[in-house]
Design a protein around this motif. Structure first.
Motif, PDB file in Angstrom:
ATOM      1  N   THR A  34      17.736  -1.440  38.570  1.00 58.24           N
ATOM      2  CA  THR A  34      18.439  -0.663  37.546  1.00 58.24           C
ATOM      3  C   THR A  34      17.989   0.786  37.527  1.00 58.24           C
ATOM      4  OG1 THR A  34      16.828  -1.139  35.808  1.00 58.24           O
ATOM      5  CG2 THR A  34      18.625  -2.714  36.085  1.00 58.24           C
ATOM      6  N   THR A  35      16.831   1.108  38.141  1.00 61.14           N
ATOM      7  CA  THR A  35      16.355   2.495  38.137  1.00 61.14           C
ATOM      8  C   THR A  35      17.020   3.336  39.209  1.00 61.14           C
ATOM      9  OG1 THR A  35      14.526   2.103  39.685  1.00 61.14           O
ATOM     10  CG2 THR A  35      14.093   1.688  37.351  1.00 61.14           C
ATOM     11  N   GLY A  77      14.476  -2.378  34.406  1.00 57.19           N
ATOM     12  CA  GLY A  77      14.133  -1.062  33.858  1.00 57.19           C
ATOM     13  C   GLY A  77      12.797  -0.529  34.302  1.00 57.19           C
ATOM     14  N   TYR A  78      12.013  -1.336  35.044  1.00 53.93           N
ATOM     15  CA  TYR A  78      10.711  -0.891  35.539  1.00 53.93           C
ATOM     16  C   TYR A  78      10.618  -0.950  37.065  1.00 53.93           C
ATOM     17  CZ  TYR A  78       9.102  -1.256  30.708  1.00 53.93           C
ATOM     18  OH  TYR A  78       8.939  -1.092  29.349  1.00 53.93           O
ATOM     19  N   ILE A 411      16.372   2.837  32.882  1.00 55.61           N
ATOM     20  CA  ILE A 411      14.946   3.102  33.075  1.00 55.61           C
ATOM     21  C   ILE A 411      14.313   3.074  31.688  1.00 55.61           C
ATOM     22  CG2 ILE A 411      13.192   4.718  33.914  1.00 55.61           C
ATOM     23  CD1 ILE A 411      15.401   6.004  35.636  1.00 55.61           C
ATOM     24  N   TRP A 412      13.254   2.295  31.517  1.00 52.05           N
ATOM     25  CA  TRP A 412      12.568   2.256  30.226  1.00 52.05           C
ATOM     26  C   TRP A 412      11.483   3.322  30.163  1.00 52.05           C
ATOM     27  CZ3 TRP A 412      14.509  -0.046  26.244  1.00 52.05           C
ATOM     28  CH2 TRP A 412      15.217  -1.241  26.362  1.00 52.05           C
ATOM     29  N   PHE A 413      11.517   4.127  29.111  1.00 54.35           N
ATOM     30  CA  PHE A 413      10.396   4.990  28.746  1.00 54.35           C
ATOM     31  C   PHE A 413       9.749   4.334  27.539  1.00 54.35           C
ATOM     32  CE2 PHE A 413       8.804   8.809  26.347  1.00 54.35           C
ATOM     33  CZ  PHE A 413       7.750   9.091  27.202  1.00 54.35           C
ATOM     34  N   ALA A 414       8.484   3.927  27.674  1.00 56.01           N
ATOM     35  CA  ALA A 414       7.854   3.076  26.651  1.00 56.01           C
ATOM     36  C   ALA A 414       6.508   3.650  26.220  1.00 56.01           C
ATOM     37  CB  ALA A 414       7.690   1.665  27.186  1.00 56.01           C
ATOM     38  N   PRO A 415       6.511   4.738  25.451  1.00 57.42           N
ATOM     39  CA  PRO A 415       5.249   5.354  25.034  1.00 57.42           C
ATOM     40  C   PRO A 415       4.677   4.743  23.757  1.00 57.42           C
ATOM     41  CG  PRO A 415       7.057   6.695  24.288  1.00 57.42           C
ATOM     42  CD  PRO A 415       7.667   5.530  25.030  1.00 57.42           C
ATOM     43  N   ASN A 495       7.100   2.420  35.331  1.00 61.63           N
ATOM     44  CA  ASN A 495       8.007   1.902  36.352  1.00 61.63           C
ATOM     45  C   ASN A 495       7.454   2.233  37.733  1.00 61.63           C
ATOM     46  OD1 ASN A 495       9.385   4.326  37.609  1.00 61.63           O
ATOM     47  ND2 ASN A 495       9.954   4.697  35.477  1.00 61.63           N
ATOM     48  N   ASN A 496       8.027   1.636  38.754  1.00 63.56           N
ATOM     49  CA  ASN A 496       7.434   1.719  40.084  1.00 63.56           C
ATOM     50  C   ASN A 496       7.524   3.095  40.722  1.00 63.56           C
ATOM     51  OD1 ASN A 496       6.654  -0.902  39.902  1.00 63.56           O
ATOM     52  ND2 ASN A 496       8.206  -1.716  41.281  1.00 63.56           N
ATOM     53  N   ASP A 497       8.345   3.977  40.164  1.00 64.58           N
ATOM     54  CA  ASP A 497       8.406   5.347  40.670  1.00 64.58           C
ATOM     55  C   ASP A 497       7.470   6.274  39.911  1.00 64.58           C
ATOM     56  OD1 ASP A 497      10.357   4.979  42.695  1.00 64.58           O
ATOM     57  OD2 ASP A 497      11.902   4.855  41.145  1.00 64.58           O
TER      58      ASP A 497
END
Length: 540
Positions: A34-35, A77-78, A411-415, A495-497
């Motif tokens: 998904t990214t 998403g990751y 893409i999940w942004f999870a702060p 995420n992996n990037d």
């Protein structure tokens, strides 16, 4: 192009796993993400047992070919099943799907990587196991073990899923087996009842790390309480948010044990669950504020919505409702309590209503029903529909949702964000400032991971078929990380990037983690680059 070493390793892996256990032709299809990430994947290995995993790693060491383990590959998403680096062999552990131990009295279960949320629910139902599955919104097809290793969380009583892990068994990069000291000394049962074991806590290295392939995990389950009551609250006035935030903290501190987690959602996040994305109203992919306000008004969506659950006996639940009314009443416009009986009633009424009204009421009731099922520890894919809001084609009814397969861009942004009003406001301002610059709508959820800290999940949704939109979404993630670094809001999970964030050069963390990695995996064949910075041999 596949190297000679890789070809030689593949020949040996076919001998170990058989032709059906090694996928070469079409292996790149396994890396749909998904990214928008695309990796060169020479082959996918599909072992059926732990002995084969050990043999696979021994071959990888002999030929110095990198392998990347995944549980089910559904890490939406990751990065999904993608490795961090190109030319890694995927080690697909989904065939290791056994539940090897369950103690119904103590409430602990031992699972392999391929055991999904749905599979564990089915198992407990057939065993009459009166326990909740540690569910997430990712759906029934996702791995219990994989989510715990990534330190995922949920809204059921054991909120922190790695906190529930009591024992780990793993295959180290050289093919040897790792067990905790208590198990090695003959106390395997009590080892599964006590998280910390004996001596240094080495199990933690396998969480968000690349020190071994975890093949067995024992987790503690939360028992089914006498009652589960969902509560929903809202405020129409965004200016009340600073007062609402400390109230959420007060609720958790007053009702700890019965109310374990609370979600706060902004209006755009709520709208994403209620109505299709209006492409014709968007400007460069982003809904203008006036359009958001118009949609919110027409659907009755407030500035902020909140949801939580009471897990308790009937007597305690009654007292908890009184406490919630006392604490939340002054800072909210609405507070309602819902259980399965009330949802069943609404669904029955919807069948009697005419036309559009019936559709709207039924949609609301079905969403509530799905949310309640998750709160009851029964996984479903209701929350997964979010991934399809901007792109992707929903699968036919009855077929599981798979955002990577279905073309979704996510893409999940999870702060992490402190539970303080001024900090949350600074954080929201940051998200609302950065996201629109990259064509991303600022959908915000704040979930309490304890009574001190939120994890905020911001889905960066985009059209994955559009190369420009995909690039902008990835740029948006990097911009959010950069802004978050300045403001103090950094992700708990990458995420992996984005693994390069941890490659901080001369930091004590980088040095120690890399030195430990070099000790157990001197050829760096296991998931290179994942959470642990790669270092030069001269630096070891």
């Amino acid at each position: 192009m596949t190297s000679t070493y890789t070809k030689s390793a593949i020949v040996e892996w076919v001998t170990i796993l058989g032709e059906s256990g090694v996928v070469v032709a079409g292996s790149e299809n396994f890396g749909a993400s998904t990214t928008g990430t695309s990796r060169a994947i020479p082959a996918v290995l599909r072992p059926e047992n732990q002995e084969q995993v050990a043999a696979v790693l021994q071959v990888a060491q002999r030929w110095q070919v990198a392998v990347y383990p995944v549980s089910t590959g559904n890490n939406w998403g990751y990065g999904s099943a993608n490795p961090v680096e190109d030319d890694c062999i995927i080690l697909d552990l989904s065939r290791l799907d056994r539940i090897s131990g369950f103690d119904p009295e103590m409430g602990v279960v031992t699972v392999e990587p391929g055991v999904t949320q749905g599979a564990l629910r089915d198992f407990l139902d057939h065993q009459e196991g009166n326990y909740l599955v540690p569910v997430t919104g990712a759906g029934p097809t996702c791995s219990i073990l994989g989510n715990a290793l990534e330190r995922g969380y949920g809204i059921t009583p054991v909120t922190d899923h790695f906190a529930a892990v009591t024992k780990i068994e793993a295959i180290l990069p050289d093919g040897t087996r790792y067990q905790t000291p208590l198990s090695e000394l003959g106390a395997a049962e009590v080892d599964g009842l006590f998280k910390w074991g004996l001596g240094p806590y080495i199990d933690g290295l396998f969480s968000q790390g690349n020190f071994g392939v975890v093949v067995n995990m024992t987790i503690a389950l939360a028992p089914v309480p006498e009652t589960v009551t969902a509560f929903f609250f809202s405020t129409k006035d965004d200016a009340k948010l600073e007062a609402l935030i400390p109230t959420v903290r007060a609720v958790l501190r007053s009702l700890g044990g019965s109310v374990v987690a609370i979600n706060l959602l902004n209006s755009q996040r709520m709208l994403s669950m209620m109505t299709p994305f209006p492409e014709d109203k968007a400007v460069n992919g982003v809904l203008p504020a006036r359009e958001v306000n118009s949609m919110a008004n027409s659907h009755g969506v407030p500035a902020w919505s909140g949801v939580g659950a009471i897990y308790a006996s009937k007597e305690v639940a009654r007292a908890a409702r009184r406490t919630l009314r006392r604490l939340l009443g002054p800072v909210t416009d609405r507070l309602i309590f819902i259980n399965r009986r009330k949802v069943d009633t609404v669904q029955a009424v919807a069948r009697l209503l005419p036309g559009r009204l019936a559709t709207r009421v039924k949609g609301m009731a079905d969403t509530l029903s799905g949310a309640l099922e998750i709160m009851h520890g029964s996984p479903n894919d209701v929350a997964l529909a979010l991934a399809y809001w901007r792109s992707g084609n929903l699968p036919p009814p009855g077929q599981p949702k798979n955002p990577a397969r279905d073309g979704c861009g996510l893409i999940w942004f999870a702060p992490l964000v402190p539970i303080r009003g001024d900090d949350v406001r600074r954080y929201i301002n940051m998200i609302e400032s950065v996201c629109p610059q990259y064509g991303v709508n600022p959908l915000i959820t704040l979930t309490t991971v304890n009574d001190r800290c939120f994890d905020s999940t911001v889905p960066l949704l985009f059209d994955r078929s559009d190369a420009d939109a995909t690039a902008k979404a990835n740029d948006c993630y990097r911009a959010l990380v950069s802004a978050g670094q300045q403001e103090g809001f950094l992700p708990y999970r990458l995420n992996n990037d984005a693994m390069g964030i941890l490659n901080t050069g001369d930091s004590a963390f980088s040095r120690l983690a890399s030195q430990l990695k070099a000790t157990v995996d001197p050829n760096f064949i296991l998931a290179p680059g994942r959470y642990v910075p790669r270092i030069k041999r001269s630096e070891v």
